[in-house]
Motif scaffolding. Structure first.
Motif, PDB file in Angstrom:
ATOM      1  N   LEU A 106       7.295   2.842   5.454  1.00  0.00           N
ATOM      2  CA  LEU A 106       7.973   2.353   4.413  1.00  0.00           C
ATOM      3  C   LEU A 106       8.023   0.906   4.361  1.00  0.00           C
ATOM      4  O   LEU A 106       7.878   0.155   3.355  1.00  0.00           O
ATOM      5  CB  LEU A 106       9.379   2.972   4.665  1.00  0.00           C
ATOM      6  CG  LEU A 106       9.508   4.628   4.240  1.00  0.00           C
ATOM      7  CD1 LEU A 106      11.144   4.821   4.508  1.00  0.00           C
ATOM      8  CD2 LEU A 106       9.203   4.620   2.770  1.00  0.00           C
ATOM      9  N   ALA A 107       8.171   0.096   5.490  1.00  0.00           N
ATOM     10  CA  ALA A 107       8.013  -1.234   5.733  1.00  0.00           C
ATOM     11  C   ALA A 107       6.980  -1.755   5.066  1.00  0.00           C
ATOM     12  O   ALA A 107       6.824  -2.967   4.480  1.00  0.00           O
ATOM     13  CB  ALA A 107       8.390  -1.610   7.030  1.00  0.00           C
ATOM     14  N   PHE A 108       5.741  -1.269   5.115  1.00  0.00           N
ATOM     15  CA  PHE A 108       4.672  -1.536   4.700  1.00  0.00           C
ATOM     16  C   PHE A 108       4.448  -1.007   3.136  1.00  0.00           C
ATOM     17  O   PHE A 108       3.760  -1.900   2.312  1.00  0.00           O
ATOM     18  CB  PHE A 108       3.348  -1.387   5.674  1.00  0.00           C
ATOM     19  CG  PHE A 108       3.198  -1.972   6.749  1.00  0.00           C
ATOM     20  CD1 PHE A 108       2.732  -3.240   6.804  1.00  0.00           C
ATOM     21  CD2 PHE A 108       3.781  -1.658   7.959  1.00  0.00           C
ATOM     22  CE1 PHE A 108       2.532  -4.163   7.660  1.00  0.00           C
ATOM     23  CE2 PHE A 108       3.512  -2.368   9.017  1.00  0.00           C
ATOM     24  CZ  PHE A 108       2.997  -3.417   8.932  1.00  0.00           C
ATOM     25  N   ALA A 109       4.772   0.074   2.855  1.00  0.00           N
ATOM     26  CA  ALA A 109       4.387   0.985   1.836  1.00  0.00           C
ATOM     27  C   ALA A 109       5.439   0.327   0.448  1.00  0.00           C
ATOM     28  O   ALA A 109       4.695  -0.112  -0.766  1.00  0.00           O
ATOM     29  CB  ALA A 109       4.479   2.501   1.776  1.00  0.00           C
ATOM     30  N   ILE A 110       6.505   0.029   0.848  1.00  0.00           N
ATOM     31  CA  ILE A 110       7.138  -0.421  -0.393  1.00  0.00           C
ATOM     32  C   ILE A 110       6.886  -1.950  -0.950  1.00  0.00           C
ATOM     33  O   ILE A 110       6.621  -2.228  -1.973  1.00  0.00           O
ATOM     34  CB  ILE A 110       8.858  -0.562  -0.003  1.00  0.00           C
ATOM     35  CG1 ILE A 110       9.291   0.956   0.023  1.00  0.00           C
ATOM     36  CG2 ILE A 110       9.618  -1.274  -1.077  1.00  0.00           C
ATOM     37  CD1 ILE A 110      10.784   0.964   0.861  1.00  0.00           C
ATOM     38  N   PRO A 111       6.564  -3.106   0.177  1.00  0.00           N
ATOM     39  CA  PRO A 111       5.958  -3.930  -0.293  1.00  0.00           C
ATOM     40  C   PRO A 111       4.711  -3.949  -1.115  1.00  0.00           C
ATOM     41  O   PRO A 111       4.531  -4.836  -2.041  1.00  0.00           O
ATOM     42  CB  PRO A 111       6.095  -5.116   0.991  1.00  0.00           C
ATOM     43  CG  PRO A 111       6.916  -4.438   1.823  1.00  0.00           C
ATOM     44  CD  PRO A 111       6.841  -2.864   1.549  1.00  0.00           C
ATOM     45  N   MET A 112       3.808  -3.370  -0.497  1.00  0.00           N
ATOM     46  CA  MET A 112       2.540  -2.919  -1.132  1.00  0.00           C
ATOM     47  C   MET A 112       2.745  -2.569  -2.388  1.00  0.00           C
ATOM     48  O   MET A 112       1.870  -2.683  -3.495  1.00  0.00           O
ATOM     49  CB  MET A 112       1.700  -2.084  -0.187  1.00  0.00           C
ATOM     50  CG  MET A 112       0.256  -1.779  -0.593  1.00  0.00           C
ATOM     51  SD  MET A 112      -0.787  -3.327  -0.478  1.00  0.00           S
ATOM     52  CE  MET A 112      -0.984  -3.508   1.266  1.00  0.00           C
ATOM     53  N   ALA A 113       3.848  -1.491  -2.667  1.00  0.00           N
ATOM     54  CA  ALA A 113       3.720  -0.742  -3.996  1.00  0.00           C
ATOM     55  C   ALA A 113       4.177  -1.946  -4.937  1.00  0.00           C
ATOM     56  O   ALA A 113       3.829  -2.138  -6.106  1.00  0.00           O
ATOM     57  CB  ALA A 113       4.681   0.260  -3.973  1.00  0.00           C
ATOM     58  N   ILE A 114       4.925  -2.842  -4.631  1.00  0.00           N
ATOM     59  CA  ILE A 114       5.344  -3.877  -5.543  1.00  0.00           C
ATOM     60  C   ILE A 114       4.368  -4.994  -5.626  1.00  0.00           C
ATOM     61  O   ILE A 114       4.363  -5.582  -6.695  1.00  0.00           O
ATOM     62  CB  ILE A 114       6.849  -4.806  -4.648  1.00  0.00           C
ATOM     63  CG1 ILE A 114       8.003  -3.776  -4.712  1.00  0.00           C
ATOM     64  CG2 ILE A 114       7.141  -5.722  -5.889  1.00  0.00           C
ATOM     65  CD1 ILE A 114       9.061  -4.211  -3.986  1.00  0.00           C
ATOM     66  N   LEU A 115       3.791  -5.085  -4.782  1.00  0.00           N
ATOM     67  CA  LEU A 115       2.240  -5.871  -4.768  1.00  0.00           C
ATOM     68  C   LEU A 115       1.336  -5.382  -5.923  1.00  0.00           C
ATOM     69  O   LEU A 115       0.990  -6.132  -6.799  1.00  0.00           O
ATOM     70  CB  LEU A 115       1.829  -6.419  -3.536  1.00  0.00           C
ATOM     71  CG  LEU A 115       0.618  -7.293  -3.508  1.00  0.00           C
ATOM     72  CD1 LEU A 115       0.891  -8.525  -3.937  1.00  0.00           C
ATOM     73  CD2 LEU A 115       0.069  -7.263  -1.845  1.00  0.00           C
ATOM     74  N   LEU A 116       1.192  -4.143  -5.706  1.00  0.00           N
ATOM     75  CA  LEU A 116       0.294  -3.448  -6.826  1.00  0.00           C
ATOM     76  C   LEU A 116       0.790  -3.601  -8.088  1.00  0.00           C
ATOM     77  O   LEU A 116      -0.215  -3.958  -9.027  1.00  0.00           O
ATOM     78  CB  LEU A 116       0.013  -2.231  -6.256  1.00  0.00           C
ATOM     79  CG  LEU A 116      -0.811  -1.980  -5.000  1.00  0.00           C
ATOM     80  CD1 LEU A 116      -0.808  -0.627  -4.675  1.00  0.00           C
ATOM     81  CD2 LEU A 116      -2.266  -2.270  -5.110  1.00  0.00           C
ATOM     82  N   LYS A 117       1.850  -3.527  -8.277  1.00  0.00           N
ATOM     83  CA  LYS A 117       2.595  -3.521  -9.926  1.00  0.00           C
ATOM     84  C   LYS A 117       2.461  -5.049 -10.198  1.00  0.00           C
ATOM     85  O   LYS A 117       2.110  -5.181 -11.461  1.00  0.00           O
ATOM     86  CB  LYS A 117       3.950  -3.105  -9.610  1.00  0.00           C
ATOM     87  CG  LYS A 117       4.630  -2.877 -11.092  1.00  0.00           C
ATOM     88  CD  LYS A 117       6.151  -2.575 -10.744  1.00  0.00           C
ATOM     89  CE  LYS A 117       6.785  -2.602 -12.295  1.00  0.00           C
ATOM     90  NZ  LYS A 117       8.352  -2.232 -12.151  1.00  0.00           N
ATOM     91  N   ASN A 118       3.016  -5.824  -9.412  1.00  0.00           N
ATOM     92  CA  ASN A 118       2.753  -7.324  -9.816  1.00  0.00           C
ATOM     93  C   ASN A 118       1.224  -7.701 -10.205  1.00  0.00           C
ATOM     94  O   ASN A 118       0.807  -8.476 -11.149  1.00  0.00           O
ATOM     95  CB  ASN A 118       3.394  -8.318  -8.770  1.00  0.00           C
ATOM     96  CG  ASN A 118       4.829  -7.749  -8.739  1.00  0.00           C
ATOM     97  OD1 ASN A 118       5.413  -7.370  -9.649  1.00  0.00           O
ATOM     98  ND2 ASN A 118       5.725  -8.388  -7.667  1.00  0.00           N
ATOM     99  N   SER A 119       0.590  -7.319  -9.366  1.00  0.00           N
ATOM    100  CA  SER A 119      -1.063  -7.637  -9.356  1.00  0.00           C
ATOM    101  C   SER A 119      -1.306  -7.079 -10.697  1.00  0.00           C
ATOM    102  O   SER A 119      -2.127  -7.650 -11.461  1.00  0.00           O
ATOM    103  CB  SER A 119      -1.669  -7.172  -8.069  1.00  0.00           C
ATOM    104  OG  SER A 119      -3.128  -7.441  -8.440  1.00  0.00           O
ATOM    105  N   ALA A 120      -1.158  -5.706 -11.079  1.00  0.00           N
ATOM    106  CA  ALA A 120      -1.624  -5.318 -12.506  1.00  0.00           C
ATOM    107  C   ALA A 120      -1.186  -5.937 -13.386  1.00  0.00           C
ATOM    108  O   ALA A 120      -1.826  -6.100 -14.571  1.00  0.00           O
ATOM    109  CB  ALA A 120      -1.227  -3.615 -12.511  1.00  0.00           C
TER     110      ALA A 120
END
Length: 419
Positions: A18-32
């Protein structure tokens, strides 16, 4: 324990993922979103030089081409109020951009990218609209892939944790099994020194302890057997002296006593050499036989011996030799601690839950300290071994040895409960 270890690893792995997945999910959204905005900005930058010429006809042709084939709708607001491209109302952001500013603004359902272009008769505004769906295009698929990877990693971690717990617990279970076998009397049980270093050390220590216990017990048995064997010489001398007696009745009495002592010595040697397994016997027969033997000594010491024995068979979980030794210790206790002429009584009754109860009550001075006797000790210079023999017999059969006062608070009562 295996489930707890697996749960602990699973919880830890979940927190890490969760500590890695949540920031990664936010990063993917912002990147898109940034990718969509960058693409729209590039389209606007291509239109800006054309709009700056002020050629409405040319701009209209280009905008129509963009709107027909491009992903983002384009609108051009001219200074005179005319609109080229997608027809949308002038928003506050458009009015602000008409002052010569370029920026990105939030709007209903998406974002609009605005370019203010100065012309001879005023400022034109190029508006490029990016919807929320375009801002999040591919994010759902990326999140699904990210979730699948996280679940796969979690499953892999749980599998490793389960295997590790199994490798850790198998030696522990083996150590527990060996400990139970040792507690049950199997002194040949040994643990396999396997697993982590700490468990190997425990296994080695347990094996060393088992060896020491076995050596101590074997040494103790040898000493008991040797001591009992040494008693045979004075017994032989005593038997020879008895045969020289001229009084036949006295000779037979002493010979019987010597025979009982010799039987006890032989039983001690045999038990020391080959410890007997748990057995069963008829308590009615054994108690009756031992009471008959001691009744002769009761007559010699002017003691009244009252006997109340329930009819047999009364099976108990104790060998005949052990029960006979326990009865001898209890009856000898009466003769040793009460004066001649003291009456005593032996009662044998069946127990409701199975087994039998033997009561030996006398009318002597009683037990001086019940608390001491209940701890298995003795007073008055006695070794206390007789009561220990009776206690061990009771424990071996699943019963207990109880001390109390005789009938009416007179004398002593020793109760042997046998399972």
């Amino acid at each position: 324990m295996r489930a707890r270890l697996t749960l602990l690893v699973g919880a830890t792995a979940t927190l890490i993922l969760l500590a890695f997945a949540i920031p990664m999910a936010i990063l993917l959204k912002n990147s898109a979103a940034q990718e969509a905005i960058a693409s729209a900005e590039q389209e606007g930058q291509l239109l800006t030089p054309i709009v700056s010429t002020g050629d409405v006809g040319r701009v209209e042709n280009v905008v129509q081409t963009y709107n027909a084939s491009g992903a983002y709708p384009v609108t051009v607001f001219w200074p005179d109020g005319t609109v080229t491209g997608e027809q949308v109302p002038r928003s506050n952001a458009v009015e602000l951009a008409a002052r010569g500013q370029s920026f990105t603004a939030e709007t209903a359902g998406g974002r609009e990218i605005l370019y203010g272009i100065g012309l001879a008769d005023g400022s034109a505004v190029v508006r490029i609209y990016v919807s929320d769906d375009q801002l999040t295009a591919g994010v759902g698929r990326s999140w699904l892939l990210l979730g699948a990877i996280a679940v796969a990693l979690l499953a892999f971690g749980l599998l490793l944790a389960s295997r590790f717990a199994r490798l850790l617990l198998v030696p522990l279970n083996d150590l527990a099994a060996v400990s139970h076998r040792l507690a049950g009397g199997d002194l040949d049980a040994r643990a396999d020194a396997s697993g982590p270093a700490e468990l190997r050390n425990v296994g080695t220590a347990l094996n060393t302890l088992a060896e020491q216990i076995k050596e101590l017990l074997e040494g103790e048995r040898e000493r008991v057997a040797d001591l009992s064997h040494r008693l045979r010489t004075p017994l032989t001398v005593l038997r020879l002296e008895t045969e020289a007696l001229r009084d036949r009745a006295e000779r037979e009495t002493i010979e019987q006593a010597v025979g009982e002592v010799e039987r006890a010595v032989n039983a001690a040697i045999e038990d020391a050499r080959n410890p007997a397994e748990a057995g069963t016997c008829d308590a009615a027969a054994v108690v009756a036989e031992r009471v008959e033997f001691w009744s002769a000594l009761a007559e010699d010491t002017a003691r009244e011996c009252r006997v109340r024995l329930a009819p047999g068979p009364l099976p108990v979980s104790l060998s005949a030799a052990e029960l006979a030794a326990a009865m001898d210790s209890l009856l000898a206790n009466v003769f040793a601690h009460t004066p001649d002429g003291t009456a005593f009584e032996v009662r044998l009754t069946p127990r409701y839950e199975g087994g039998a109860t033997v009561d030996v009550a006398d009318e002597g001075p009683g037990l001086p300290n019940l608390a001491v006797f209940n701890r298995g000790a003795s007073e008055g210079g006695s070794t206390g071994l007789g009561l220990d023999i009776a206690r061990r017999a009771a424990d071996a059969s699943g019963g207990r040895l109880v001390f109390g006062q005789g009938t009416g608070g007179v004398g002593a009562l020793i109760r042997l409960e046998l399972g």
